[in-house]
Design an enzyme around this catalytic site. Structure first.
Site, short mmCIF file in Angstrom:
data_model
loop_
_atom_site.label_atom_id
_atom_site.label_comp_id
_atom_site.label_asym_id
_atom_site.label_seq_id
_atom_site.Cartn_x
_atom_site.Cartn_y
_atom_site.Cartn_z
N GLY A 53 0.83 -1.19 0.00
CA GLY A 53 0.00 0.00 0.00
C GLY A 53 0.87 1.24 0.00
N HIS A 54 1.87 1.22 -0.85
CA HIS A 54 2.78 2.37 -0.97
C HIS A 54 3.62 2.25 -2.23
CE1 HIS A 54 5.96 -0.32 0.43
NE2 HIS A 54 5.18 -0.67 1.44
#
Ligand code: TYD
Length: 139
Positions: A53-54
């Site tokens: 998630g990055h």
């Protein structure tokens, strides 16, 4: 502009097959196209967990499933694709400015990551909107 095809690719490592057990090795700057500054691994991952998630400003990584399997979803802000990692010989090279999410970990999966730089929180985009804005600003 980043193209997903040129920014995410599979790497196959050598294997020394032996009835006593197989051996695979990896050399920075040879099998992996950067000097390895850091190694980390994920383990004890619940099967319903979502990791990642990055994206990273500069960091490159090669990701392996040393044991078990998981799904890696990658996104360059323009297109998305996914890979299933399940072979300890086959790594996924992910260049910078790629959003990644990992899920569907099998029981007991171990994910090993070779990274081009030491840990630096300021290298992360953890907000997808900010990541997209940076891509637009850079293209
Ligand atoms: P993160 O990179 O978000 O994990 P993942 O992408 O695998 O879900 O990191 C989770 C936490 O661990 C975060 O607080 C930063 C910390 N961390 C370090 O301190 N050093 C490291 O080398 C890494 C990868 C993470």
């Amino acid at each position: 502009m980043n193209s997903l095809n040129s920014s995410v690719s599979e790497i196959e490592l050598p294997q020394i097959h032996d009835p006593r057990g197989d051996l695979t090795f990896v050399e920075g700057g040879n099998h992996v196209p950067f000097s390895i500054a850091r190694v980390y691994y994920l383990y004890n991952v619940p099967v319903d967990a979502e990791r990642g998630g990055h994206a990273h400003r500069e960091l490159e990584q090669v990701v392996f499933a040393l044991s078990g399997s998981f799904r890696m979803k990658v996104d360059d802000g323009f297109s998305k694709t996914e890979y299933w990692l399940r072979d300890p010989r086959r790594g996924l090279h992910i260049k910078n400015m790629i959003w990644r999410e990992m899920d569907s970990f099998s029981q007991g999966a171990v994910c090993m990551v070779l990274a081009s730089h030491p840990y630096d929180e300021s290298d992360y985009y953890r907000d997808y909107g900010e990541f997209q804005q940076a891509l637009r600003a850079g293209s």
